[in-house]
Structures are given as C-alpha cells and as structure tokens.
Design an enzyme around this catalytic site. Structure first.
Site, PDB file in Angstrom:
ATOM      1  N   ARG A 198      57.084  75.386   0.993  1.00 30.45           N
ATOM      2  CA  ARG A 198      57.949  76.321   1.708  1.00 30.45           C
ATOM      3  C   ARG A 198      58.092  75.994   3.195  1.00 30.45           C
ATOM      4  O   ARG A 198      59.214  75.887   3.710  1.00 30.45           O
ATOM      5  CB  ARG A 198      57.396  77.754   1.584  1.00 30.45           C
ATOM      6  N   THR A 199      56.962  75.861   3.885  1.00 26.64           N
ATOM      7  CA  THR A 199      57.018  75.757   5.346  1.00 26.64           C
ATOM      8  C   THR A 199      57.742  74.489   5.788  1.00 26.64           C
ATOM      9  O   THR A 199      58.595  74.523   6.672  1.00 26.64           O
ATOM     10  CB  THR A 199      55.585  75.787   5.938  1.00 26.64           C
ATOM     11  N   LYS A 223      44.971  54.771   8.960  1.00 29.56           N
ATOM     12  CA  LYS A 223      44.232  53.635   9.543  1.00 29.56           C
ATOM     13  C   LYS A 223      43.288  54.117  10.644  1.00 29.56           C
ATOM     14  O   LYS A 223      42.787  53.319  11.428  1.00 29.56           O
ATOM     15  CB  LYS A 223      45.222  52.622  10.123  1.00 29.56           C
ATOM     16  N   ARG A 273      51.269  70.960  10.611  1.00 27.12           N
ATOM     17  CA  ARG A 273      50.252  71.636   9.784  1.00 27.12           C
ATOM     18  C   ARG A 273      49.021  70.746   9.766  1.00 27.12           C
ATOM     19  O   ARG A 273      49.129  69.533   9.565  1.00 27.12           O
ATOM     20  CB  ARG A 273      50.754  71.863   8.357  1.00 27.12           C
ATOM     21  N   HIS A 327      48.905  81.028  11.121  1.00 28.28           N
ATOM     22  CA  HIS A 327      50.137  80.495  10.523  1.00 28.28           C
ATOM     23  C   HIS A 327      51.247  81.417  11.051  1.00 28.28           C
ATOM     24  O   HIS A 327      51.773  82.267  10.344  1.00 28.28           O
ATOM     25  CB  HIS A 327      50.020  80.554   9.001  1.00 28.28           C
TER      26      HIS A 327
HETATM   27  N1   CP Z   1      53.319  79.974   2.716  1.00 29.45           N
HETATM   28  C1   CP Z   1      53.117  78.663   2.908  1.00 29.45           C
HETATM   29  O1   CP Z   1      52.618  78.226   3.957  1.00 29.45           O
HETATM   30  O2   CP Z   1      53.528  77.875   1.868  1.00 29.45           O
HETATM   31  P1   CP Z   1      53.449  76.287   1.861  1.00 29.45           P
HETATM   32  O3   CP Z   1      51.991  75.906   1.844  1.00 29.45           O
HETATM   33  O4   CP Z   1      54.173  75.851   0.619  1.00 29.45           O
HETATM   34  O5   CP Z   1      54.105  75.788   3.108  1.00 29.45           O
END
Ligand code: CP
Length: 321
Positions: free
Chosen positions: A62-63, A90, A112, A140
């Site tokens: 999603r993100t 590496k 992320r 998040h």
């Molecule tokens: N909600 C969320 O962060 O989903 P993803 O891990 O798929 O990005």
C-alpha cells in the site's frame, strides 16, 4: 483550523513533533487533493521538475504504491529503489546511500526502514526532504494521517470521537502515530491488547488502556484493528493465533455489542481469521479500502507541503550566501 498556519518543515518524520494546526493543515490540503484526483484528468503540475525516490528497506504494498501514485499525480518524476538489488547489499551505509541519492539531484526521499529513528538520521544528514514511510516500531505518520482523514470524512469530526486501537500495540508504529495524531486532535483513544502487547507507560500519552475487547468496543465510534506481528515473537510470549482470535478477534458476533454504525478500520495487511473475521473485513462497517484510497490524497498533501517548505529553506540559504 488556523488558516494562517504555515508548513515550514522540510521533512515529515512523525506526528509526535507536529502541532494540532500542522496536522490540520495536512488534512485540509488532502481534502483539496482528493478533489483533484476525482477529476477526469487526475494530475496537477505542483511538483513538475521534482524527483521523488521511494527507498524501501522493508516490504510494502500500500504505502509504496500510494506514494508512487501520489507523486505522479503531482507530476514529479518517481524512482523506486528495491534495496535487495541496490548497493545496500554490498554494505553501503544508510547515510552514504542517502547522500548518493541526493547527489543525483533528488528532492524527496520516501523511506521505510526496519530501525526506529532511521528516517530522522537520514533527514539530519541531507538537504533533500525525507518522509518517513514507517521506521521500526517508532512511527508511520502517513498511515495515521490517512486513518484520521478517513475518520473525519466519514464522521465529520475528530474532536470527542471514541477511537479504539486493538491489537499488537507494543510493536506498532501505526498505533504510535495514531495515538499522537488522534489525541492532539481531541479524540478519546482506547488501546486494547493482551497485557504483553501493551507498551509500558502508554497511558502517559493520554490513552485509556484495557485488555477487555468488549470494553474497547462498547462506546467506540471506530475501531482500528492492527495486524498481529507474529514475526516479532522472538521470546514465544505472544498468545497463539487461535487463542488471540477467540479473545480479541473482531467478529460479526462481537460487533453486535458495539454501536450499529461503528467504523471498522485496518491499516493492512490483514491476517484474516486472526485479528478479524472475513465477514467483518468485507462487511458494511468496514472502511478498509477507503483508507487505502485516501492514502493517495494524504500523501499528495505531504509531498506538496515538504517540497514547498524545502524550496523556501533553500531560497533563504541562497540569499544568505
Ligand atoms: N499499511 C501499510 O503500511 O501497508 P504496507 O506495509 O503494504 O505499506
């Protein structure tokens, strides 16, 4: 909202450090961008000439896709870096990777990472904007913003709402960001989990704590159900999956005791039959897919605001020279 609030941050690292007004500015900007993406031509030139890199050290559906679509709707150039096939393999450090990306004239890095604080470390070392797309157990922010946006869109307000967050609170960056965001906007937040999944001192953030799911559901206008992160169970301390579902799983039967129009939310990915039954996930109270859709407008708002602020910061720097 105070319409005079200006966004001055080059980065978005978490909701803990934001003021209520800054959160409201993102939400109101997202309302405008939602209108943009409902048009036949879903694109504006706001970030034309800017480059956005999605740097993901952990899996995401999603993100990552949502940030990519958001950046493209703003006319930015977008590059996705899969760390498994990059020089990270590496042994390149995070800061070296970031500085090399910046040397390629990238304006915004959406990252992320599995370590809490990684986004802040990168942001401190770069002139480019950094947006935290989830760092370890820390925050998040864009997930919480899209959750809050969805609540506001569906229920017309955040102030005074009863929102219960149910599940693996201890390991959840989504829970932390939601707690900061919702409490700043005046919602009454309850967290509900088995005791070993409730972080020590969480009540100091102003939330109510319970391990009784019926109690968490009783007054709730919305429940945000978190994924059980069984992969984090290094000490065998988690309840077994069936036991968890029996005591905390959100089922149609349990929802009968809640408000009739309670909103059921989940950040995804869902473990069906563990934290929630399929009939609830796909049922009339569920807004789970609307959350996903709203992520685009919210991320457009964040990309736009940090890009604009960073432009101003760079211009001020150039004038001083
Ligand atoms: N909600 C969320 O962060 O989903 P993803 O891990 O798929 O990005």
């Amino acid at each position: 909202m105070n319409s005079k609030t200006a966004w001055t941050r080059k980065d978005l690292l978490g909701l803990q450090e934001l003021t209520r007004e800054e959160i409201e500015l993102i939400l109101s900007s997202a309302v405008s961008f939602k209108e943009v993406i409902s048009r036949e031509i879903k694109k504006v030139p706001a970030l034309r000439g800017k480059t956005v890199v999605n740097l993901f050290y952990e899996p995401s559906t999603r993100t990552r896709i949502s940030f990519e679509i958001a950046a493209k709707r703003l006319s930015a150039d977008v590059i996705n870096i899969a760390t498994e096939t990059s020089s990270v393999r590496k042994g390149e450090t995070l800061i070296d990777t970031g500085k090399n990306i910046e040397a390629l004239n990238v304006d915004i890095i959406v990252m992320r990472h599995n370590y809490s604080g990684a986004a802040m470390m990168l942001a401190k070392n770069l002139r480019a904007s950094v947006i935290n797309a989830g760092d370890g157990w820390h925050e998040h922010p864009t997930q919480a913003l899209l959750d809050i946006f969805t609540l506001q869109e569906k229920l017309g307000r955040i102030e005074g709402l009863n929102v219960s967050i149910v599940g693996d609170i201890a390991h959840s960056r989504v829970a932390r960001s939601n707690i900061w965001g919702l409490t700043k906007l005046g919602a009454k937040v309850t967290v509900c989990a088995p005791s070993m999944l409730i972080p020590v001192g969480v009540e100091q953030t102003g939330v109510r704590v319970t391990s009784d799911i019926d109690e968490a559901l009783k007054e709730a206008d919305a429940i945000n159900v978190l994924r059980m992160q069984f992969e984090r169970d290094t000490e065998g301390a988690f309840p077994k999956q069936l036991e968890y579902f029996k005591n905390f799983g959100i089922t149609a039967e349990r929802l009968k005791k809640a408000k009739k129009d309670i909103l059921v939310m989940h950040p995804g990915p869902i473990n069906r039959g563990i934290e929630m039954s399929s009939d609830v996930a796909d049922g009339a109270n569920s807004v789970i897919l609307e959350q996903v859709t709203n992520g685009i407008a919210v991320r457009m708002a964040v990309l736009f605001l940090v890009a604009q602020a960073n432009e101003q910061i760079k211009n001020k720097g150039a004038k001083k020279k």
